[in-house]
Design an enzyme around this catalytic site. Structure first.
Site, short mmCIF file in Angstrom:
data_model
loop_
_atom_site.label_atom_id
_atom_site.label_comp_id
_atom_site.label_asym_id
_atom_site.label_seq_id
_atom_site.Cartn_x
_atom_site.Cartn_y
_atom_site.Cartn_z
N CYS A 79 38.93 41.84 40.90
CA CYS A 79 38.87 43.78 40.74
C CYS A 79 38.23 44.30 42.06
O CYS A 79 37.16 43.72 41.45
CB CYS A 79 39.12 43.61 39.67
SG CYS A 79 40.90 43.10 38.74
N LYS B 143 37.29 37.20 45.46
CA LYS B 143 35.97 36.53 45.89
C LYS B 143 35.47 35.99 45.37
O LYS B 143 34.06 35.28 45.07
CB LYS B 143 35.60 37.25 46.89
CG LYS B 143 34.21 37.25 47.61
CD LYS B 143 34.66 36.10 48.76
CE LYS B 143 33.42 36.04 49.94
NZ LYS B 143 33.54 34.85 49.62
N GLU C 233 42.07 25.26 49.70
CA GLU C 233 41.63 27.37 49.26
C GLU C 233 42.99 27.81 49.77
O GLU C 233 42.77 29.03 50.29
CB GLU C 233 40.57 27.15 48.66
CG GLU C 233 39.77 27.53 49.58
CD GLU C 233 38.11 28.83 49.52
OE1 GLU C 233 38.23 29.12 48.01
OE2 GLU C 233 37.47 28.09 49.82
N ARG D 41 39.03 40.98 46.47
CA ARG D 41 38.15 41.19 45.11
C ARG D 41 39.72 40.65 44.27
O ARG D 41 39.34 40.48 43.12
CB ARG D 41 37.45 41.92 44.18
CG ARG D 41 36.14 42.19 45.21
CD ARG D 41 35.52 43.78 44.74
NE ARG D 41 34.46 43.52 43.24
CZ ARG D 41 34.14 42.61 43.01
NH1 ARG D 41 32.82 41.96 43.53
NH2 ARG D 41 33.58 42.18 41.71
N TRP E 50 42.84 42.02 40.41
CA TRP E 50 43.93 40.64 40.41
C TRP E 50 43.57 40.16 39.02
O TRP E 50 42.36 40.23 38.56
CB TRP E 50 42.36 39.86 40.87
CG TRP E 50 42.00 38.20 40.90
CD1 TRP E 50 42.69 37.53 42.12
CD2 TRP E 50 41.77 36.89 40.11
NE1 TRP E 50 42.62 36.33 41.76
CE2 TRP E 50 42.07 36.18 40.96
CE3 TRP E 50 41.27 37.26 38.60
CZ2 TRP E 50 41.39 34.67 39.73
CZ3 TRP E 50 41.10 35.46 38.52
CH2 TRP E 50 41.49 34.79 38.99
N HIS F 295 38.54 0.86 45.26
CA HIS F 295 38.41 1.28 43.86
C HIS F 295 39.41 2.18 43.36
O HIS F 295 38.97 2.88 42.21
CB HIS F 295 36.69 2.25 43.19
CG HIS F 295 35.99 1.03 43.57
ND1 HIS F 295 35.32 0.18 43.12
CD2 HIS F 295 34.58 1.51 44.35
CE1 HIS F 295 34.40 -0.75 43.56
NE2 HIS F 295 34.03 -0.01 44.00
N ASN G 33 36.78 46.70 35.42
CA ASN G 33 37.30 45.39 35.91
C ASN G 33 36.07 44.15 35.04
O ASN G 33 35.34 45.07 34.99
CB ASN G 33 36.28 45.34 37.20
CG ASN G 33 35.74 43.66 38.38
OD1 ASN G 33 35.99 42.99 37.99
ND2 ASN G 33 34.35 43.73 38.35
N GLY G 34 36.89 43.13 34.41
CA GLY G 34 36.33 42.48 33.88
C GLY G 34 37.13 42.06 32.77
O GLY G 34 37.98 42.41 32.84
N GLU H 225 32.61 20.12 51.07
CA GLU H 225 32.90 21.47 51.32
C GLU H 225 34.26 21.49 52.16
O GLU H 225 35.22 22.59 52.32
CB GLU H 225 31.59 22.07 51.72
CG GLU H 225 31.89 23.55 52.56
CD GLU H 225 32.41 24.60 51.51
OE1 GLU H 225 32.28 24.15 50.79
OE2 GLU H 225 32.29 25.71 52.14
N LYS I 108 38.12 23.78 51.45
CA LYS I 108 38.49 25.05 52.37
C LYS I 108 40.03 24.71 52.74
O LYS I 108 40.23 25.24 53.07
CB LYS I 108 37.20 25.13 54.01
CG LYS I 108 35.88 25.39 54.16
CD LYS I 108 36.06 26.53 53.78
CE LYS I 108 35.86 26.71 52.33
NZ LYS I 108 34.51 27.72 51.95
O1 M6R Z 1 29.45 33.68 45.09
P1 M6R Z 1 29.66 32.76 44.61
O2 M6R Z 1 28.23 32.11 45.40
O3 M6R Z 1 28.84 32.21 43.32
O4 M6R Z 1 30.55 31.40 43.99
C1 M6R Z 1 30.99 31.05 43.53
C2 M6R Z 1 32.52 30.16 44.06
O5 M6R Z 1 33.56 30.95 43.59
C3 M6R Z 1 32.76 29.99 45.50
O6 M6R Z 1 32.57 28.92 46.49
C4 M6R Z 1 34.43 29.19 45.58
O7 M6R Z 1 34.19 28.30 45.56
C5 M6R Z 1 34.91 29.76 47.23
N1 M6R Z 1 35.76 30.31 47.01
C6 M6R Z 1 34.73 28.72 48.11
O8 M6R Z 1 35.17 29.43 49.50
#
Ligand code: M6R
Length: 612
Positions: A2, A607, A492, A32, A79, A508, A105-106, A485, A489
């Site tokens: 949010c 985010k 997601e 957000r 969100w 394995h 937000n929260g 990583e 990507k």
């Molecule tokens: O702000 P942060 O680095 O703590 O965020 C951690 C994760 O939420 C963040 O890296 C998330 O995995 C990303 N969407 C990955 O692309």
């Protein structure tokens, strides 16, 4: 989770009408959360609310969010946590009489009890959200106090949970009331107007003078005044907390790129250079090294992409300094905290500095006397504030939900930390350490060459990739976090299932899935020993008909094994996350776009995850 924004202005003081200021702010905060949105204003002594389910632009077309009139306006982009995305659950939420409107937000943990109590007193609830208890609670408390701020104060002290909350009221039309605990909130100071928002990009168009609101702060802003107190401890001199942010507006806009993610991939050379120059004279590095030298045990924690950076740190520390550390995913902290104590050090990595899982881990370890080193991209965010030392990356704002430039800059800062530590322990001589630092200094230029030379290739390969349903991302040693990583990507943003593990594990179990045309991406570092190890891993996949995509140096001895090849200019293995990640980011980006998805707003994700 949010985004919230509010502006309170004297007539004609903001560059656009306040409704437009809030609308533009919401657009900047859309990363957000984007399942619903809304705005509220006080106009001619009445409260007006426009809100609904859908993305901000859709709602603008349907209900004209920006057309809202008034000089005191708040907005929210959601969100969903409590209550599905719907017109009714969208914020702002109001009380029964239409005198108070709130965006939040929260999560309010005790909302059920509060709601029951309020229903007993005759309040009528419309939504399924936890947030709606706030305006009703303030309405209830206003009956006995006759003072908006006092009612708001009392309401906040009855709430358990996390919140960045702002409220407007017809009884005090020239003020926005705010309170914060665990969710980010910033005040932007203008001339004849003031703003509140969840994040800096929403404010950059109007001011660079900001105050980061701390946990436990409560107060209000009017067009020419700010009042802040620490709940239960009295007013504070907020002028001490003003700081001027250096991020430019261009940093927070797409600057002609179709998506923030692509822009941020292309910003990596600059982000790496700035982070590198920042590290050279950063006293925090020396302080962090000192803590590490004195540490009994070293723990490393983070979530998502930042965890991959932390995992890389841990491998590098073992490899270069012969020191073992324990990396763990932040949400699993309860398993590890009990093994920690005074004399230990925890490294917390978080680009936003606000991720709740990481913050919780930090707090649990701190309570046991553990010293904390943070690596973050956001100055003054919660994690740096609560840490003993912070090393900042200088990537600038990252808006795309998928982390890109913050990963490569985190690994740069963490590599720098390992080199400094290894030098301090005598594992590296001064000249060896200098040599490594020189390599790290070349990361910006290398990233620029790699992005330029691999973009078209990624675009081409994405055509084939877009038709796949699964992929493996494999490597060995220091290449593994990079493979992880790359897989994150792809899943997601392109919604293709991707799994990553050290390549030796294939036999394995995972190799059972491999059949002709199955994509297997290999991250092949500039490291002859690792190349040798990877040869067998590639061959076993090829023998099952897998399509082998390598991210490999120009002089790799494995070139004949590769069906597709992202070529990396010859460099040093210490740079693997910086040299090998951009092609994987580009591949995921183009694959997502080809599949018709918006990479900046992946489904079900936000985010910054400020809830547990
Ligand atoms: O702000 P942060 O680095 O703590 O965020 C951690 C994760 O939420 C963040 O890296 C998330 O995995 C990303 N969407 C990955 O692309």
């Amino acid at each position: 989770m949010c985004g919230i924004i509010g502006v309170v202005s004297l007539p004609g003081k903001t560059p656009y009408r306040p409704g437009v200021v809030v609308f533009r702010g919401l657009k900047r905060l859309e990363y957000r959360g984007y399942d619903s949105a809304g705005v509220a204003a006080i106009y001619n002594g009445r409260l007006i609310v426009l809100k609904g389910k859908g993305k901000i632009d859709e709602l603008e077309r349907k209900i004209g969010l920006s057309s809202i009139e008034g000089l005191t306006v708040i907005g929210h982009t959601r969100w969903a946590t409590h209550g599905a995305p719907s017109d009714i659950n969208a914020h702002p939420h109001t009380d029964c009489s239409g005198s108070f409107a709130v965006v939040h937000n929260g999560i309010i943990q005790n909302y059920r009890e509060l709601k029951e109590m309020l229903i007993e007193r005759g309040h009528r609830f419309r939504s399924a959200t936890d947030t709606e208890v706030i305006p009703h609670l303030v309405e209830e408390l206003y009956k006995s106090t006759g003072d908006v701020y006092e009612a708001f104060r009392r309401a906040i002290s009855m709430i358990d949970g996390s919140y960045a909350v702002i409220l407007i009221s017809t009884y005090e039309p020239g003020k926005i009331f705010f309170a914060k605990k665990d969710s980010p909130l910033i005040i932007g100071l203008g001339d004849g107007f003031n703003l509140l928002a969840s994040d800096i990009p929403a404010l950059l168009e109007y001011t660079r003078r900001i105050i980061t609101v701390r946990d436990g702060w409560i107060g209000y802003v009017s067009p020419s005044n700010v009042f802040i107190e620490e709940l239960g401890r009295g007013a504070i001199d907020w002028s001490r907390y003003i700081r001027v942010v250096e991020w430019s507006l261009e940093d927070a806009t797409k600057s002609g790129y179709p998506h923030f993610m692509l822009k941020e991939i292309h910003e990596q050379p600059r982000a790496l250079r700035e982070t590198y120059y920042g590290l050279i004279d950063d006293p925090a590095v020396g302080e962090a090294v000192k803590l590490l030298l004195d540490a009994d045990k070293i723990y490393v924690t983070a979530a998502g992409t930042s965890y991959h950076a932390g995992y890389y740190y841990s491998l590098l520390l073992a490899y270069m300094a012969g020191r073992i550390s324990s990396p763990f995913i932040a949400s699993e902290y309860e398993v590890y905290e009990k093994t920690s104590g005074e004399g230990d050090v925890l490294i917390v990595i978080s680009q936003s500095g606000e991720t709740m899982d990481s913050l919780k881990a930090l707090r649990a370890f701190k309570e046991r006397g553990v010293r904390v080193i943070a690596v973050s991209n956001v100055v003054d965010s919660a994690i740096p504030r609560e840490s003993d030392v912070t090393i900042y990356t200088r990537a600038g704002p990252e808006i795309g939900v998928a982390a890109t430039k913050t990963f490569t800059t985190q690994t740069l800062a963490l590599s720098w930390l390992v080199v400094s530590y290894a030098e301090a322990t005598g594992k590296l001589t001064r000249s060896e350490a200098e040599e490594y630092r020189k390599w790290l200094g070349s990361s910006g230029d290398l990233a620029a060459r790699i992005i330029a030379s691999n973009e078209t290739y990624a675009l081409k390969l994405s055509e084939w990739m877009a038709g796949r349903g699964n992929a493996y991302y494999l490597s060995r040693g220091i290449g593994v976090p990079v493979a992880m990583e790359g897989a994150l990507k792809l899943k997601e943003i392109a919604y293709i299932h991707a799994e990553s593990y050290p390549a030796g594990e294939s036999k394995h179990g995972p190799i059972a899935l491999v059949e002709p045309d199955y994509p297997v991406l290999f991250v092949i570092p500039q490291h002859r020993e690792l190349e040798k190890l990877l040869l067998g891993n590639i061959q076993e996949m090829k023998a099952r008909g897998a399509v082998i995509i390598g991210v490999a140096p120009e002089d790799t001895v494995l070139k004949d094994q590769l069906d597709y090849w992202f070529k990396i200019p010859s460099s040093h293995w210490i740079l693997t996350p910086i040299t090998h990640t951009p092609p994987l980011q580009l591949l995921a980006y183009h694959t997502a776009v080809r599949r018709g998805y918006d990479p900046d707003k992946p489904r079900n994700l936000a985010k910054t995850v400020t809830v547990e």
